[in-house]
Write an enzyme that holds these catalytic residues in place. Structure first.
Site, PDB file in Angstrom:
ATOM      1  N   LEU A 177      -7.677   4.236  -7.053  1.00  0.00           N
ATOM      2  CA  LEU A 177      -8.318   5.493  -6.646  1.00  0.00           C
ATOM      3  C   LEU A 177      -9.803   5.335  -6.929  1.00  0.00           C
ATOM      4  O   LEU A 177     -10.184   4.810  -7.978  1.00  0.00           O
ATOM      5  CB  LEU A 177      -7.735   6.662  -7.440  1.00  0.00           C
ATOM      6  N   SER A 181     -16.524  -2.325  -9.590  1.00  0.00           N
ATOM      7  CA  SER A 181     -17.448  -1.373  -8.973  1.00  0.00           C
ATOM      8  C   SER A 181     -18.737  -1.270  -9.775  1.00  0.00           C
ATOM      9  O   SER A 181     -18.737  -1.452 -11.001  1.00  0.00           O
ATOM     10  CB  SER A 181     -16.753  -0.003  -8.969  1.00  0.00           C
ATOM     11  N   ASP A 193       4.225   1.946  -4.275  1.00  0.00           N
ATOM     12  CA  ASP A 193       3.210   2.235  -5.284  1.00  0.00           C
ATOM     13  C   ASP A 193       3.170   1.034  -6.230  1.00  0.00           C
ATOM     14  O   ASP A 193       4.225   0.613  -6.728  1.00  0.00           O
ATOM     15  CB  ASP A 193       3.603   3.527  -6.033  1.00  0.00           C
ATOM     16  N   ASN A 228     -22.331  -0.460  -2.913  1.00  0.00           N
ATOM     17  CA  ASN A 228     -21.827   0.572  -1.999  1.00  0.00           C
ATOM     18  C   ASN A 228     -21.483  -0.008  -0.626  1.00  0.00           C
ATOM     19  O   ASN A 228     -22.321   0.015   0.280  1.00  0.00           O
ATOM     20  CB  ASN A 228     -22.852   1.710  -1.872  1.00  0.00           C
ATOM     21  N   ASN A 285      -4.513   6.869   0.487  1.00  0.00           N
ATOM     22  CA  ASN A 285      -5.861   7.122   1.033  1.00  0.00           C
ATOM     23  C   ASN A 285      -6.088   6.284   2.293  1.00  0.00           C
ATOM     24  O   ASN A 285      -7.201   5.844   2.553  1.00  0.00           O
ATOM     25  CB  ASN A 285      -6.932   6.799  -0.015  1.00  0.00           C
ATOM     26  N   TYR A 308     -13.356   7.320 -13.345  1.00  0.00           N
ATOM     27  CA  TYR A 308     -13.221   6.233 -12.365  1.00  0.00           C
ATOM     28  C   TYR A 308     -13.923   4.967 -12.882  1.00  0.00           C
ATOM     29  O   TYR A 308     -13.326   3.889 -12.939  1.00  0.00           O
ATOM     30  CB  TYR A 308     -13.798   6.655 -11.001  1.00  0.00           C
ATOM     31  N   ASP A 348       0.866  -1.180   0.000  1.00  0.00           N
ATOM     32  CA  ASP A 348       0.000   0.000   0.000  1.00  0.00           C
ATOM     33  C   ASP A 348       0.901   1.227   0.000  1.00  0.00           C
ATOM     34  O   ASP A 348       1.965   1.214   0.626  1.00  0.00           O
ATOM     35  CB  ASP A 348      -0.897  -0.001   1.258  1.00  0.00           C
ATOM     36  N   ASN A 349       0.491   2.276  -0.696  1.00  0.00           N
ATOM     37  CA  ASN A 349       1.291   3.512  -0.625  1.00  0.00           C
ATOM     38  C   ASN A 349       0.651   4.520   0.331  1.00  0.00           C
ATOM     39  O   ASN A 349       1.132   5.643   0.431  1.00  0.00           O
ATOM     40  CB  ASN A 349       1.503   4.133  -2.017  1.00  0.00           C
ATOM     41  N   ALA A 360      -6.009  -2.030  -4.473  1.00  0.00           N
ATOM     42  CA  ALA A 360      -5.351  -0.723  -4.601  1.00  0.00           C
ATOM     43  C   ALA A 360      -5.841   0.019  -5.845  1.00  0.00           C
ATOM     44  O   ALA A 360      -5.654  -0.448  -6.974  1.00  0.00           O
ATOM     45  CB  ALA A 360      -3.833  -0.898  -4.669  1.00  0.00           C
TER      46      ALA A 360
HETATM   47  P1  NAD Z   1      -9.572   2.815  -0.173  1.00  0.00           P
HETATM   48  O1  NAD Z   1      -9.158   4.088  -0.813  1.00  0.00           O
HETATM   49  O2  NAD Z   1      -9.971   2.836   1.251  1.00  0.00           O
HETATM   50  O3  NAD Z   1      -8.440   1.711  -0.344  1.00  0.00           O
HETATM   51  C1  NAD Z   1      -7.584   1.661  -1.465  1.00  0.00           C
HETATM   52  C2  NAD Z   1      -6.184   1.462  -0.936  1.00  0.00           C
HETATM   53  O4  NAD Z   1      -5.297   1.410  -2.031  1.00  0.00           O
HETATM   54  C3  NAD Z   1      -5.733   2.604  -0.033  1.00  0.00           C
HETATM   55  O5  NAD Z   1      -5.144   2.063   1.134  1.00  0.00           O
HETATM   56  C4  NAD Z   1      -4.721   3.354  -0.879  1.00  0.00           C
HETATM   57  O6  NAD Z   1      -3.744   3.971  -0.082  1.00  0.00           O
HETATM   58  C5  NAD Z   1      -4.180   2.235  -1.745  1.00  0.00           C
HETATM   59  N1  NAD Z   1      -3.640   2.685  -3.030  1.00  0.00           N
HETATM   60  C6  NAD Z   1      -4.220   3.518  -3.932  1.00  0.00           C
HETATM   61  N2  NAD Z   1      -3.398   3.698  -4.976  1.00  0.00           N
HETATM   62  C7  NAD Z   1      -2.295   2.952  -4.739  1.00  0.00           C
HETATM   63  C8  NAD Z   1      -1.092   2.722  -5.466  1.00  0.00           C
HETATM   64  N3  NAD Z   1      -0.844   3.315  -6.640  1.00  0.00           N
HETATM   65  N4  NAD Z   1      -0.168   1.893  -4.926  1.00  0.00           N
HETATM   66  C9  NAD Z   1      -0.398   1.290  -3.735  1.00  0.00           C
HETATM   67  N5  NAD Z   1      -1.515   1.473  -3.007  1.00  0.00           N
HETATM   68  C10 NAD Z   1      -2.437   2.288  -3.508  1.00  0.00           C
HETATM   69  O7  NAD Z   1     -10.739   2.206  -1.066  1.00  0.00           O
HETATM   70  P2  NAD Z   1     -11.685   0.973  -0.761  1.00  0.00           P
HETATM   71  O8  NAD Z   1     -13.021   1.512  -0.425  1.00  0.00           O
HETATM   72  O9  NAD Z   1     -11.034   0.033   0.165  1.00  0.00           O
HETATM   73  O10 NAD Z   1     -11.781   0.361  -2.217  1.00  0.00           O
HETATM   74  C11 NAD Z   1     -10.989  -0.718  -2.613  1.00  0.00           C
HETATM   75  C12 NAD Z   1     -11.332  -1.074  -4.034  1.00  0.00           C
HETATM   76  O11 NAD Z   1     -12.753  -1.308  -4.130  1.00  0.00           O
HETATM   77  C13 NAD Z   1     -11.032   0.008  -5.062  1.00  0.00           C
HETATM   78  O12 NAD Z   1     -10.613  -0.612  -6.240  1.00  0.00           O
HETATM   79  C14 NAD Z   1     -12.371   0.656  -5.287  1.00  0.00           C
HETATM   80  O13 NAD Z   1     -12.479   1.223  -6.569  1.00  0.00           O
HETATM   81  C15 NAD Z   1     -13.317  -0.521  -5.159  1.00  0.00           C
HETATM   82  N6  NAD Z   1     -14.665  -0.104  -4.798  1.00  0.00           N
HETATM   83  C16 NAD Z   1     -14.892   0.530  -3.606  1.00  0.00           C
HETATM   84  C17 NAD Z   1     -16.174   0.961  -3.297  1.00  0.00           C
HETATM   85  C18 NAD Z   1     -16.470   1.714  -2.017  1.00  0.00           C
HETATM   86  O14 NAD Z   1     -17.528   2.350  -1.926  1.00  0.00           O
HETATM   87  N7  NAD Z   1     -15.637   1.650  -0.994  1.00  0.00           N
HETATM   88  C19 NAD Z   1     -17.224   0.726  -4.198  1.00  0.00           C
HETATM   89  C20 NAD Z   1     -16.963   0.045  -5.372  1.00  0.00           C
HETATM   90  C21 NAD Z   1     -15.667  -0.371  -5.656  1.00  0.00           C
END
Ligand code: NAD
Length: 357
Positions: A92, A133, A67, A187, A43, A157, A39-40, A90
């Site tokens: 955005l 998603s 990253d 969600n 977020n 996205y 993880d980087n 991982a």
């Molecule tokens: P989050 O932002 O809490 O977790 C994502 C993690 O990935 C974070 O810890 C961030 O620091 C890390 N990250 C981002 N870019 C990175 C990179 N380049 N290198 C290393 N680490 C990196 O998000 P989440 O809610 O846990 O979502 C996880 C996945 O689920 C994502 O792909 C998101 O698109 C998908 N998703 C989430 C939701 C939601 O509502 N939470 C809904 C649909 C899909």
């Protein structure tokens, strides 16, 4: 908990400190997997992983701050660990952020996924669980949407996530050694029932429930409801909220089902029940016992009126059915908010790797 020898034993979790990743790590550790996290922290916070270990009573095998687009660093992780399967969180995920910074979203989400695929390929790792998603559906139509619905993403996205799915499908078509299980979350909301782990995004939350929680405890003055003129029952946008614990339970099932055979399979994860923004606010007010002040504002670009899942396919294939309700999500998100009013900030220091054992 003992597992069959044919199942993966070491799982690389990308984005393991994030909302879904951290909850998944608890489940994986609880079920006997060796867990390696990259993880980087763009977020998230390393403190989430300390909490993971506290809840699970076990250490995460290794944590790398990197990253995923850094192929050399990622490759070194595969060199060091005999990874059997990857669970790829991982990315955005802010729809609004992606409208402002589209290139960053394509670079991280698509570039990150192809960098991961390169490393997996180099190291003979062919099993992947991919976080997709409901944003891929975009303006595909009013729900319930099943997996045969043609995606029509409305934001970079959603489009970047859909591109990842298409790349993964192509890899599976060309390379029969790959198994990819693609989970389209609707969600996810709520928190771990311990109150130790929850959703703690950096900056202004992009998802509804952590925002509502921060308003309910006074950390933020009010919520902005974007759009009150959608063709929905109360004019606000309708989404399908599913508890994070139900969501990560599907990942445990996914690890079990990686051995079902090669190819890509896609499943929706939702409750099949749409809730409007105003309904979520009302449910949260009931849980927290106080009003959640809000103001209305025009619709946001890229938002759609309704996204509701038909998740019967994953129920049929794996027996996954969500057990927890919107009231459970509000209760657990509120507990996390009350126990961690400033999120993970100020919580205990995460030990350095050599302090572990
Ligand atoms: P989050 O932002 O809490 O977790 C994502 C993690 O990935 C974070 O810890 C961030 O620091 C890390 N990250 C981002 N870019 C990175 C990179 N380049 N290198 C290393 N680490 C990196 O998000 P989440 O809610 O846990 O979502 C996880 C996945 O689920 C994502 O792909 C998101 O698109 C998908 N998703 C989430 C939701 C939601 O509502 N939470 C809904 C649909 C899909």
């Amino acid at each position: 908990m003992a597992r069959s020898a044919s199942l993966p034993s070491t799982v690389l979790v990308t984005g393991g400190a994030g909302f879904l990743g951290s909850h998944a790590c608890v489940e994986f550790l609880d079920h006997g997997y060796e867990v390696v996290v990259v993880d980087n922290y763009c977020n998230s916070s390393p403190q989430a992983l300390t909490r993971v270990e506290r809840i699970a009573g076990r250490f995460v095998g290794a944590v790398y701050e990197l990253d995923i687009r850094d192929r050399r660093a990622l490759s070194a992780v595969f060199d060091r660990h005999a990874v059997d399967a990857v669970v790829h969180f991982a990315a955005l995920k802010s729809a609004g952020g992606s409208l402002r910074r589209p290139v960053e979203y394509y670079d991280t989400n698509v570039g990150g996924t192809t960098a991961l695929l390169h490393s997996m390929h180099e190291h003979g790792v062919h099993q992947l669980v991919f976080s997709s998603s409901c944003a891929v559906y975009g303006e595909a139509g009013a729900g319930p949407l099943d997996e045969t619905t043609a995606p029509r993403p409305t934001t970079p996205y959603g489009a970047s996530t859909w591109m990842c799915e298409q790349i993964l499908a192509e890899v599976c078509r060309r390379r029969p050694e790959y198994t990819v299980l693609c989970l389209r979350y609707f969600n996810p909301a709520g928190a771990h029932p311990s109150g130790l782990l929850g959703e703690d995004p950096q900056g202004t939350p992009d998802t509804l429930m952590p925002y509502v929680a921060r308003v309910a405890d006074g950390r933020r003055e009010h919520l902005t409801v974007f759009g009150d003129d959608y063709p929905t029952r109360d004019g606000t946008a309708v989404r399908d909220y599913v508890h994070v614990m139900d969501t990560v339970r599907a990942h445990l099932l996914a690890l079990d089902h990686l051995v079902d055979g090669p190819g890509m399979r896609v499943f929706n994860l939702g409750r099949g029940r749409g809730r409007s923004v105003l309904e979520v606010i009302a449910a949260f007010s009931e849980t927290s016992g106080g009003a959640v002040p809000y103001v209305t504002a025009p619709r946001r670009p890229g938002d759609v009126a309704e996204l509701v899942a038909d998740a019967t396919a994953v129920g049929r294939a794996w027996g996954w059915r969500p057990a927890l309700t919107l009231a459970d999500m509000c209760r657990d998100a509120w507990r996390f908010q009350q126990l961690n009013p400033r999120g993970y900030a100020g919580s205990e220091r995460r030990p350095e790797p050599d302090e572990y054992r």
